[in-house]
Design a protein around this motif. Sequence first.
Motif, PDB file in Angstrom:
ATOM      1  N   GLY A  26       5.940   5.087  -5.495  1.00 20.00           N
ATOM      2  CA  GLY A  26       6.334   6.485  -5.220  1.00 20.00           C
ATOM      3  C   GLY A  26       6.707   6.917  -6.704  1.00 20.00           C
ATOM      4  O   GLY A  26       6.532   6.561  -7.758  1.00 20.00           O
ATOM      5  N   ASP A  27       7.606   8.166  -6.518  1.00 20.24           N
ATOM      6  CA  ASP A  27       7.638   8.929  -7.691  1.00 20.24           C
ATOM      7  C   ASP A  27       9.301   8.935  -8.051  1.00 20.24           C
ATOM      8  O   ASP A  27       9.907   9.656  -8.970  1.00 20.24           O
ATOM      9  N   TYR A  28       9.995   8.154  -7.116  1.00 22.49           N
ATOM     10  CA  TYR A  28      11.337   8.115  -7.411  1.00 22.49           C
ATOM     11  C   TYR A  28      12.191   9.193  -7.062  1.00 22.49           C
ATOM     12  O   TYR A  28      13.319   9.748  -7.479  1.00 22.49           O
ATOM     13  N   SER A  29      11.693  10.444  -6.667  1.00 27.77           N
ATOM     14  CA  SER A  29      12.252  11.535  -6.097  1.00 27.77           C
ATOM     15  C   SER A  29      13.110  11.537  -5.077  1.00 27.77           C
ATOM     16  O   SER A  29      13.405  12.459  -4.451  1.00 27.77           O
ATOM     17  N   GLY A  30      12.634  10.482  -3.934  1.00 28.34           N
ATOM     18  CA  GLY A  30      13.254  10.461  -2.698  1.00 28.34           C
ATOM     19  C   GLY A  30      13.353   8.997  -2.235  1.00 28.34           C
ATOM     20  O   GLY A  30      13.732   8.224  -3.100  1.00 28.34           O
ATOM     21  N   GLN A  31      13.240   8.769  -0.964  1.00 26.51           N
ATOM     22  CA  GLN A  31      13.477   7.580  -0.105  1.00 26.51           C
ATOM     23  C   GLN A  31      12.476   6.455  -0.878  1.00 26.51           C
ATOM     24  O   GLN A  31      11.388   6.768  -1.030  1.00 26.51           O
ATOM     25  N   GLN A  32      13.015   5.463  -1.295  1.00 25.32           N
ATOM     26  CA  GLN A  32      12.142   4.224  -2.243  1.00 25.32           C
ATOM     27  C   GLN A  32      11.990   2.815  -1.219  1.00 25.32           C
ATOM     28  O   GLN A  32      11.860   1.943  -1.570  1.00 25.32           O
ATOM     29  N   TRP A  33      12.362   3.026   0.076  1.00 24.27           N
ATOM     30  CA  TRP A  33      12.381   1.878   0.927  1.00 24.27           C
ATOM     31  C   TRP A  33      10.845   1.334   1.145  1.00 24.27           C
ATOM     32  O   TRP A  33      10.032   1.941   1.199  1.00 24.27           O
ATOM     33  N   ASN A  87      -0.910  -0.693 -11.318  1.00 24.97           N
ATOM     34  CA  ASN A  87      -1.966   0.089 -11.474  1.00 24.97           C
ATOM     35  C   ASN A  87      -2.531   0.483 -10.002  1.00 24.97           C
ATOM     36  O   ASN A  87      -3.682  -0.219  -9.508  1.00 24.97           O
ATOM     37  N   GLU A  88      -1.898   1.354  -9.354  1.00 23.81           N
ATOM     38  CA  GLU A  88      -2.138   1.480  -8.046  1.00 23.81           C
ATOM     39  C   GLU A  88      -2.595   2.949  -7.523  1.00 23.81           C
ATOM     40  O   GLU A  88      -2.762   3.589  -6.544  1.00 23.81           O
ATOM     41  N   ASN A  89      -2.931   3.678  -8.648  1.00 23.39           N
ATOM     42  CA  ASN A  89      -3.431   5.091  -8.489  1.00 23.39           C
ATOM     43  C   ASN A  89      -4.894   5.313  -8.546  1.00 23.39           C
ATOM     44  O   ASN A  89      -5.523   4.926  -9.700  1.00 23.39           O
ATOM     45  N   TYR A 122       0.700  -1.136   0.082  1.00 23.12           N
ATOM     46  CA  TYR A 122       0.156   0.054  -0.083  1.00 23.12           C
ATOM     47  C   TYR A 122       0.839   1.222  -0.047  1.00 23.12           C
ATOM     48  O   TYR A 122       0.376   2.402  -0.270  1.00 23.12           O
ATOM     49  N   LEU A 123       2.064   1.063   0.280  1.00 24.61           N
ATOM     50  CA  LEU A 123       3.070   2.333  -0.084  1.00 24.61           C
ATOM     51  C   LEU A 123       3.155   2.759  -1.330  1.00 24.61           C
ATOM     52  O   LEU A 123       3.428   3.726  -1.744  1.00 24.61           O
ATOM     53  N   TRP A 147      10.241  -5.838  -3.040  1.00 26.60           N
ATOM     54  CA  TRP A 147      10.410  -5.754  -1.627  1.00 26.60           C
ATOM     55  C   TRP A 147       9.619  -6.884  -0.877  1.00 26.60           C
ATOM     56  O   TRP A 147       9.958  -7.321   0.395  1.00 26.60           O
ATOM     57  N   TYR A 148       8.385  -7.497  -1.451  1.00 29.51           N
ATOM     58  CA  TYR A 148       7.738  -8.085  -0.526  1.00 29.51           C
ATOM     59  C   TYR A 148       7.279  -9.403  -1.395  1.00 29.51           C
ATOM     60  O   TYR A 148       6.669 -10.490  -0.876  1.00 29.51           O
ATOM     61  N   ASN A 149       7.254  -9.662  -2.689  1.00 30.57           N
ATOM     62  CA  ASN A 149       6.648 -10.879  -3.725  1.00 30.57           C
ATOM     63  C   ASN A 149       7.545 -11.855  -3.435  1.00 30.57           C
ATOM     64  O   ASN A 149       7.046 -13.161  -3.692  1.00 30.57           O
ATOM     65  N   THR A 150       8.739 -12.101  -2.676  1.00 29.87           N
ATOM     66  CA  THR A 150       9.447 -13.087  -2.082  1.00 29.87           C
ATOM     67  C   THR A 150       9.584 -13.343  -0.803  1.00 29.87           C
ATOM     68  O   THR A 150      10.188 -14.275  -0.389  1.00 29.87           O
ATOM     69  N   ALA A 151       9.215 -12.603  -0.106  1.00 27.74           N
ATOM     70  CA  ALA A 151       9.411 -12.615   1.467  1.00 27.74           C
ATOM     71  C   ALA A 151       9.000 -13.673   2.197  1.00 27.74           C
ATOM     72  O   ALA A 151       9.637 -14.060   2.965  1.00 27.74           O
ATOM     73  N   LEU A 152       7.885 -14.425   1.688  1.00 26.82           N
ATOM     74  CA  LEU A 152       7.360 -15.696   2.320  1.00 26.82           C
ATOM     75  C   LEU A 152       8.276 -16.643   2.202  1.00 26.82           C
ATOM     76  O   LEU A 152       8.097 -17.590   2.949  1.00 26.82           O
ATOM     77  N   VAL A 153       9.035 -16.629   1.128  1.00 25.23           N
ATOM     78  CA  VAL A 153       9.980 -17.723   0.735  1.00 25.23           C
ATOM     79  C   VAL A 153      10.798 -17.933   1.741  1.00 25.23           C
ATOM     80  O   VAL A 153      11.311 -19.099   2.182  1.00 25.23           O
TER      81      VAL A 153
END
Length: 204
Positions: free
Chosen positions: A17-24, A87-89, A13-14, A30-36
């Motif tokens: 972003g627009d790549y103008s600042g912090q993208q953490w 497609n998040e906007n 849900y974050l 960042w999350y589509n393989t975390a469960l592995v």
Amino acid sequence: PIFIAGYTVLSLYLAHGDYSGQQWLRGEWWYNTALVFFIGMLIARFESSIIPAVKKLYPVYLIGAIVLFAGLFIASLYTLKKYSYWNENPAINFFGFADKWLCLSVQLPSVILFVFVVFLIAMKIQCNGVILRFLGTISLEIYLIHNLFLSGFRAPIYLYIQNNILYIALTVVCSIIAAVLLHYVDSAIIKLLTKKKTVSNEKI
């Protein structure tokens, strides 16, 4: 599992972003393989029971995993092309976040099955050597730290390395060095916590 679920929801849900600042945490990578990672922990925890069970029906598991992975991989490619994580906007697509969940629901099992296929194939391949044993001791730390260098050496606001060979070499070397340092730190913390737990049990 609770932490991974919360981490996934937060990152999803974050948005990107627009790549103008912090993208953490901004982006599906960042999350589509975390469960592995958690599944790997479970396999390591119950390895003595899982390995013998898999060996008994190895051909069935291998063929089944390859067929399922192939099907899910094709489905995930189709889903990502048709719906997309981007497609998040709400101003563009009100159901954008639903699209992201749909993409994740197809991509995640595909990723898990891919790792399972590699796991099964690796059961029949024996690799040994000083370098592999060394990397095995810091594999967790490499997994946790490498993205800092993958992102950092290609980030315009930090250090952008255009030469691909130099980029790969620096990423690998820096990841290993940082992983070694991190390994010393987390080993010391685990040792300290284990010692305290042992002392507490002895008192009881």
